[in-house]
Design an enzyme around this catalytic site. Sequence first.
Site, PDB file in Angstrom:
ATOM      1  N   LYS A 109       0.836  -1.201   0.000  1.00  0.00           N
ATOM      2  CA  LYS A 109       0.000   0.000   0.000  1.00  0.00           C
ATOM      3  C   LYS A 109       0.872   1.254   0.000  1.00  0.00           C
ATOM      4  O   LYS A 109       2.011   1.214   0.462  1.00  0.00           O
ATOM      5  CB  LYS A 109      -0.874   0.027   1.276  1.00  0.00           C
ATOM      6  CG  LYS A 109      -1.999  -0.972   1.296  1.00  0.00           C
ATOM      7  CD  LYS A 109      -2.802  -0.829   2.584  1.00  0.00           C
ATOM      8  CE  LYS A 109      -3.943  -1.824   2.640  1.00  0.00           C
ATOM      9  NZ  LYS A 109      -4.965  -1.635   1.594  1.00  0.00           N
ATOM     10  N   ARG A 114     -10.367 -11.502   1.859  1.00  0.00           N
ATOM     11  CA  ARG A 114     -11.189 -12.573   1.295  1.00  0.00           C
ATOM     12  C   ARG A 114     -10.466 -13.919   1.355  1.00  0.00           C
ATOM     13  O   ARG A 114     -11.104 -14.969   1.408  1.00  0.00           O
ATOM     14  CB  ARG A 114     -11.599 -12.210  -0.144  1.00  0.00           C
ATOM     15  CG  ARG A 114     -10.461 -12.024  -1.082  1.00  0.00           C
ATOM     16  CD  ARG A 114     -10.835 -11.247  -2.341  1.00  0.00           C
ATOM     17  NE  ARG A 114     -10.907  -9.805  -2.120  1.00  0.00           N
ATOM     18  CZ  ARG A 114     -11.222  -8.909  -3.060  1.00  0.00           C
ATOM     19  NH1 ARG A 114     -11.508  -9.308  -4.295  1.00  0.00           N
ATOM     20  NH2 ARG A 114     -11.263  -7.627  -2.786  1.00  0.00           N
TER      21      ARG A 114
HETATM   22  N1  BES Z   1      -8.202  -3.699   4.350  1.00  0.00           N
HETATM   23  C1  BES Z   1      -8.322  -3.313   2.988  1.00  0.00           C
HETATM   24  C2  BES Z   1      -9.615  -2.576   2.693  1.00  0.00           C
HETATM   25  C3  BES Z   1      -9.702  -1.160   3.188  1.00  0.00           C
HETATM   26  C4  BES Z   1      -9.154  -0.137   2.455  1.00  0.00           C
HETATM   27  C5  BES Z   1     -10.397  -0.865   4.323  1.00  0.00           C
HETATM   28  C6  BES Z   1      -9.277   1.163   2.878  1.00  0.00           C
HETATM   29  C7  BES Z   1     -10.528   0.429   4.754  1.00  0.00           C
HETATM   30  C8  BES Z   1      -9.970   1.444   4.035  1.00  0.00           C
HETATM   31  C9  BES Z   1      -8.292  -4.541   2.094  1.00  0.00           C
HETATM   32  O1  BES Z   1      -7.523  -5.588   2.530  1.00  0.00           O
HETATM   33  C10 BES Z   1      -7.746  -4.096   0.797  1.00  0.00           C
HETATM   34  O2  BES Z   1      -6.606  -3.736   0.764  1.00  0.00           O
HETATM   35  N2  BES Z   1      -8.554  -4.140  -0.249  1.00  0.00           N
HETATM   36  C11 BES Z   1      -8.153  -3.731  -1.530  1.00  0.00           C
HETATM   37  C12 BES Z   1      -8.700  -4.707  -2.534  1.00  0.00           C
HETATM   38  C13 BES Z   1      -8.173  -4.515  -3.914  1.00  0.00           C
HETATM   39  C14 BES Z   1      -6.710  -4.873  -3.972  1.00  0.00           C
HETATM   40  C15 BES Z   1      -8.977  -5.372  -4.843  1.00  0.00           C
HETATM   41  C16 BES Z   1      -8.694  -2.329  -1.778  1.00  0.00           C
HETATM   42  O3  BES Z   1      -9.820  -2.049  -1.372  1.00  0.00           O
HETATM   43  O4  BES Z   1      -7.961  -1.520  -2.337  1.00  0.00           O
HETATM   44 MN    MN Z   2      -5.493  -5.410   1.927  1.00  0.00          MN
END
Ligand code: BES
Ligand code: MN
Length: 489
Positions: free
Chosen positions: A273, A347
């Site tokens: 990230k 997931r």
């Molecule tokens: N924990 C995150 C989701 C999230 C993002 C929660 C921002 C709260 C605020 C999750 O694990 C994630 O990183 N999801 C990705 C999925 C994507 C790679 C398909 C996302 O939402 O960017």
């Molecule tokens: Mn994630």
Amino acid sequence: MDFKHLISSAAALSSIQADALVVVIETEQRDPSLDPAVATLIDDAVKGGDLQLKAGRNVYFHRPAGLKAQRLVVAVAAPSAAGEVKTFKAALAQALSVLKGGGAKHVVVALASSAAVGAVHAEAVTAAAGDATYLYRKTKPSAGAAPLLQKLSLVCDKATAREVQQGLQRGAAIGAGVGLAREFANMPGNHCTPSFLADQARALGKSHGLSVQVLDRKAVEKLGMGAFVAVAQGSAEPLKFIVMRYDGAAKTVAPVVLVGKGITFDTGGISIKPSAEMDEMKYDMGGAASVFGTMRAIVELKPKLNLVCIVPSCDNMPSGTAVKPGDVVTSMSGQTIEILNTDAEGRLILCDALTYAERFKPAVVVDIATLTGACVIALGHHHSGLFTADDEIADTMLQASRRALDPCWRMPLDEEYDEALKSNFADMANVGGRAGGSITAARFLSRFTGKYRWAHLDIAGTAWKSGAAKGATGRPVPLLTHFVLAQQK
Ligand code: BES
Ligand code: MN
Ligand code: ZN
């Protein structure tokens, strides 16, 4: 702290002994049945320009004339038909913040017309009191002493006293659950580890007679949880798979199963990230926290039902041992998954937990997860996303959310979205494109839920707040508790 006290009598508000009296005027016109001493003060404040009879306004009186109470706050809520109980709760929250930092330990809450007070008001009172008194001190002892408010009483009519008392009881239990969820989620990733959560589960089990089981890496490998293990393998922090059981009914009664995403820190893994605001990914165990909080509420309320809480927990880290984009893993269900993005880890840990849930022959399974940023884009920070193909469960959940003042909104879950998850190298990919990201995530999970009734809550937008008031909300503990209670036969 005692937020469950009830005053059910015809006694006038002016004769109530308290450090502070909070009177919520529910209609924008003064109720004719209002205590004359309070009415005089209100009229005077209105005349003097210190109070407008508009929702959201309030006024503070010190040693109010003609009242036994030491302090009085009059808070105005919108007419109940239009705004329901949520404007009552908002008015009350404001009144409590006016009193915050003052000397009031015992606060009595009253509505202009006590006949209107019901169980929903009682729950709103305990929730507002819990919010007003929660203070995170675990890693910041200098945050100071806990707020002074110790006792909260609610004035109601004798006729509805029973119902209101039950509301206070339920509200206090939910409040304790919300407090627990906030505390766990606020703790930083180096404190709230999978091992910490496992210890907390054992402690909760001991204090409340739950059966608790914690599986380690070897045990989940043996079960074939290849997806869960893949996420955990990049971290030095050992994974934990936590199972807590509350048995309030006969063994033959099918349990409600809650599954909470317990990523104690989400760096994104190799698909790392951006660093801005990455600290907030300590909240990525918000689903797990809400499951703990709900269990905490349920053990106090002791309903006649069976509840199983499952928390797969690990960190998502980049390292030499981390799973890589393109890696294919085999889930416990036997289905293979191409991990195209290691940041879609929620997931992956949930799918194996959902397969594990089959062994309980559940009446219903609900998973709760800070799953997608896309859900935040779709719904913002007010509604949690609800995904289910089951209309009856959707109705129960939506009703529970209204009753709990913990909103959720039903999202689509049509199979047409599956197209995005196609892979040339496995049964499915772990990500679709950007479009409908919260829906494709839910579709991914649905492939592991064929053997029972199921709903999914995406709480990415509702589990915590950013900015100056950064912190966990404890949501959706109120929603889940009401949903679980509604399953009682
Ligand atoms: N924990 C995150 C989701 C999230 C993002 C929660 C921002 C709260 C605020 C999750 O694990 C994630 O990183 N999801 C990705 C999925 C994507 C790679 C398909 C996302 O939402 O960017
Ligand atoms: Mn994630
Ligand atoms: Zn995550």
